[in-house]
Each structure stands twice: as structure tokens, then as C-alpha cells.
Motif scaffolding. Structure first.
Motif, mmCIF file in Angstrom:
data_model
loop_
_atom_site.group_PDB
_atom_site.id
_atom_site.type_symbol
_atom_site.label_atom_id
_atom_site.label_comp_id
_atom_site.label_asym_id
_atom_site.label_seq_id
_atom_site.Cartn_x
_atom_site.Cartn_y
_atom_site.Cartn_z
ATOM 1 N N PRO A 182 0.824 -1.212 0.000
ATOM 2 C CA PRO A 182 0.000 0.000 0.000
ATOM 3 C C PRO A 182 0.857 1.261 0.000
ATOM 4 N N ALA A 183 0.477 2.242 -0.804
ATOM 5 C CA ALA A 183 1.289 3.445 -0.974
ATOM 6 C C ALA A 183 1.381 4.269 0.294
ATOM 7 N N GLU A 184 0.335 4.229 1.137
ATOM 8 C CA GLU A 184 0.313 5.096 2.327
ATOM 9 C C GLU A 184 1.283 4.651 3.411
ATOM 10 N N VAL A 185 1.816 3.443 3.298
ATOM 11 C CA VAL A 185 2.717 2.929 4.333
ATOM 12 C C VAL A 185 3.943 3.832 4.487
ATOM 13 N N THR A 186 4.566 4.170 3.389
ATOM 14 C CA THR A 186 5.764 5.003 3.439
ATOM 15 C C THR A 186 5.467 6.371 4.036
ATOM 16 N N GLU A 187 4.320 6.940 3.699
ATOM 17 C CA GLU A 187 3.957 8.264 4.210
ATOM 18 C C GLU A 187 3.764 8.243 5.719
ATOM 19 N N ILE A 188 3.147 7.197 6.242
ATOM 20 C CA ILE A 188 2.944 7.088 7.693
ATOM 21 C C ILE A 188 4.295 7.026 8.412
ATOM 22 N N ILE A 189 5.193 6.210 7.916
ATOM 23 C CA ILE A 189 6.511 6.078 8.542
ATOM 24 C C ILE A 189 7.282 7.391 8.429
ATOM 25 N N ARG A 190 7.160 8.052 7.296
ATOM 26 C CA ARG A 190 7.851 9.337 7.106
ATOM 27 C C ARG A 190 7.388 10.369 8.132
ATOM 28 N N GLU A 191 6.112 10.384 8.456
ATOM 29 C CA GLU A 191 5.602 11.335 9.444
ATOM 30 C C GLU A 191 6.145 11.036 10.835
ATOM 31 N N VAL A 192 6.257 9.764 11.175
ATOM 32 C CA VAL A 192 6.832 9.409 12.480
ATOM 33 C C VAL A 192 8.281 9.866 12.548
ATOM 34 N N ILE A 193 9.020 9.680 11.458
ATOM 35 C CA ILE A 193 10.411 10.133 11.412
ATOM 36 C C ILE A 193 10.478 11.645 11.563
ATOM 37 N N GLU A 194 9.603 12.351 10.854
ATOM 38 C CA GLU A 194 9.635 13.814 10.841
ATOM 39 C C GLU A 194 9.370 14.414 12.215
ATOM 40 N N TRP A 195 8.433 13.843 12.973
ATOM 41 C CA TRP A 195 8.025 14.466 14.238
ATOM 42 C C TRP A 195 8.708 13.856 15.453
ATOM 43 N N ASN A 196 9.591 12.880 15.232
ATOM 44 C CA ASN A 196 10.281 12.236 16.351
ATOM 45 C C ASN A 196 11.650 12.876 16.553
ATOM 46 N N ASP A 197 11.998 13.144 17.814
ATOM 47 C CA ASP A 197 13.283 13.785 18.125
ATOM 48 C C ASP A 197 14.407 12.776 18.355
ATOM 49 N N SER A 198 14.082 11.500 18.416
ATOM 50 C CA SER A 198 15.086 10.480 18.723
ATOM 51 C C SER A 198 15.887 10.103 17.478
ATOM 52 N N ASP A 199 17.202 10.288 17.546
ATOM 53 C CA ASP A 199 18.067 9.906 16.430
ATOM 54 C C ASP A 199 18.032 8.395 16.204
#
Length: 236
Positions: free
Chosen positions: A116-133
Motif C-alpha cells: 500500500p502506498a500510504e505505508v511510506t507516508e505514515i513512517i515518514r511522518e513518524v520520522i519527521e516528528w520524532n526527536d530520537s536519532d
């Protein structure tokens, strides 16, 4: 003591220092016959300008602090929102891999499964808003592996003898996604056991990949170096 407290302390300390200095200058000016009324007015105007500047700086600092607080709250809300649907994205990855494995074992009949195409977008948002390296590294590696799996499934990229390798790709992607479920459900602060040989072999047996027919796939896993798995660099 916070930054504003330090700032106010500096103002008070500076004021106490400036008073005797001003009195000394005023006394010296009087001895020299300088018109004290003019100098006193100048001093008052300068003091008024100083305190006006102090008030302005304090106001700006408070506005910045308020803005940063609002931004932090918004960031936390967006992360919570993205992380809430992360388990669904991971489930989609596992489901895709399961269908892919079944498709390969079944002789690759019918249409090849797609993620599903939305999978990558969901993970990208978690990466974007997470402060943990550490989380950035893990999720970025997951997305990278997804892209590799997709690229290797192109007809021009797969030779007849390479489907053993594609099976291993699907199983390893499954292992990576499953290792993130505890983190996605907020049971742990960091992902655990990102990828290991034991885990990959366990999934191969669970998905009923026959070792007699896919000996090469099992050998790939047994000789592959998993010692540099991210599980070894994440904090406890």
C-alpha cells in the motif's frame, strides 16, 4: 535558575553597579562646573531608554518561550497521531511480505502483490516528528529496505535463479517490521532486536518455506552477517 531569572539577576546587579558610577560621574561633573541640569536630563533619558529596552527584550523572550511551547505541544500531538497508526502500517508491511512469499512459493502465478502506498507516508511522518536519532535510524532503514525490496522485484531485476534471494528479502523485511510493533504500540521507548539470524530463520519456518526446495535461501541467512544489526547500537 532559568534563563529569565539569570537575565533579571543581571539587570539588578548592573543597576547596583551603575548607581555609584553615575554618582561619581555626577560629582566629578559638578566639580568641573558642568551644567548638571542638562547632564541629569541626559542621564534620565538614557535610563528611560535602558529600561524600555529591557522591557522590550523581556517581552520578546516571553513571546519566543510561548511560541516554542506551542510548537513543542503541536509536535508532540502530531507525533502521537502518526505513531497511533504506525501499527497499521507495520501490519500492511507484514501482510505484503506474507503475500509475496506465498506468491513466490506458488510459482509466481497471478499478479504480484504490491505494498500500500500510504505505508511510506505514515513512517515518514513518524520520522519527521520524532526527536530520537535512534528511531530515525531504525525507521529510515526500514523505509530503505522497503525500497530495495520493491526495486528487486522488477521483472528486469530478477533472474530465474534469484528468487531465493527475493524470499530472503521478504523474510528480513517481515522481521524488521515485526520488531517495531512494541515501539509502535508505545510499549517500549526504543525498538528491540531489529534483525537477527535466529529471528529470520524462525520466520522462514513459520511461513512454511521448505528448506529442501529452498536450500539456497536458508544458506544465505546462515552465512549472512547480522552482527551489525541496529539492535546492537540502540540504548537499553
Amino acid at each position: 535558575m532559568d534563563e529569565e531569572g539569570d537575565f533579571l539577576t543581571g539587570i539588578v546587579f548592573g543597576t547596583f553597579l551603575s548607581v555609584p558610577v553615575a554618582l561619581f560621574i555626577w560629582s566629578s561633573a559638578a566639580e568641573e562646573g558642568v551644567d548638571l541640569n542638562i547632564e541629569w536630563e541626559t542621564l534620565l533619558a538614557g535610563a528611560a531608554a535602558l529600561f524600555g529596552a529591557i522591557f522590550t527584550v523581556r517581552t520578546i523572550r516571553r513571546q519566543i518561550s510561548s511560541y516554542e511551547k506551542v510548537e513543542r505541544v503541536n509536535r508532540e500531538k502530531k507525533l502521537a497521531s502518526a505513531r497511533a497508526v504506525l501499527p497499521l502500517a507495520l501490519s500492511d508491511i507484514v501482510q505484503f511480505c506474507s503475500l509475496l512469499i506465498t506468491w513466490i512459493l506458488g510459482g509466481r502465478n497471478g499478479e504480484m502483490p504490491t505494498m500500500p502506498a500510504e505505508v511510506t507516508e505514515i513512517i515518514r511522518e513518524v520520522i519527521e516528528w520524532n526527536d530520537s536519532d535512534d528511531v530515525h535510524v531504525v525507521l529510515s532503514s526500514l523505509v530503505s529496505r522497503m525500497q530495495v525490496v520493491r526495486a528487486r522485484l522488477r521483472p528486469e531485476s530478477v533472474g530465474r535463479s534469484e528468487w531465493n534471494d527475493r524470499l530472503v528479502d521478504a523474510v528480513e523485511l517481515t522481521a524488521m517490521a515485526e520488531s517495531l510493533f512494541d515501539y509502535a504500540r508505545q510499549d517500549t521507548r526504543y525498538p528491540r532486536e531489529f534483525l537477527s539470524r535466529e529471528n529470520v530463520l524462525s520466520i522462514m519456518r513459520r511461513t512454511q518455506i521448505p528448506e529442501d526446495n529452498y536450500t539456497h535461501a536458508y544458506n544465505i541467512v546462515r552465512v549472512r552477517n547480522y552482527e551489525n544489526s541496529l539492535s546492537n547500537i540502540l540504548p537499553d
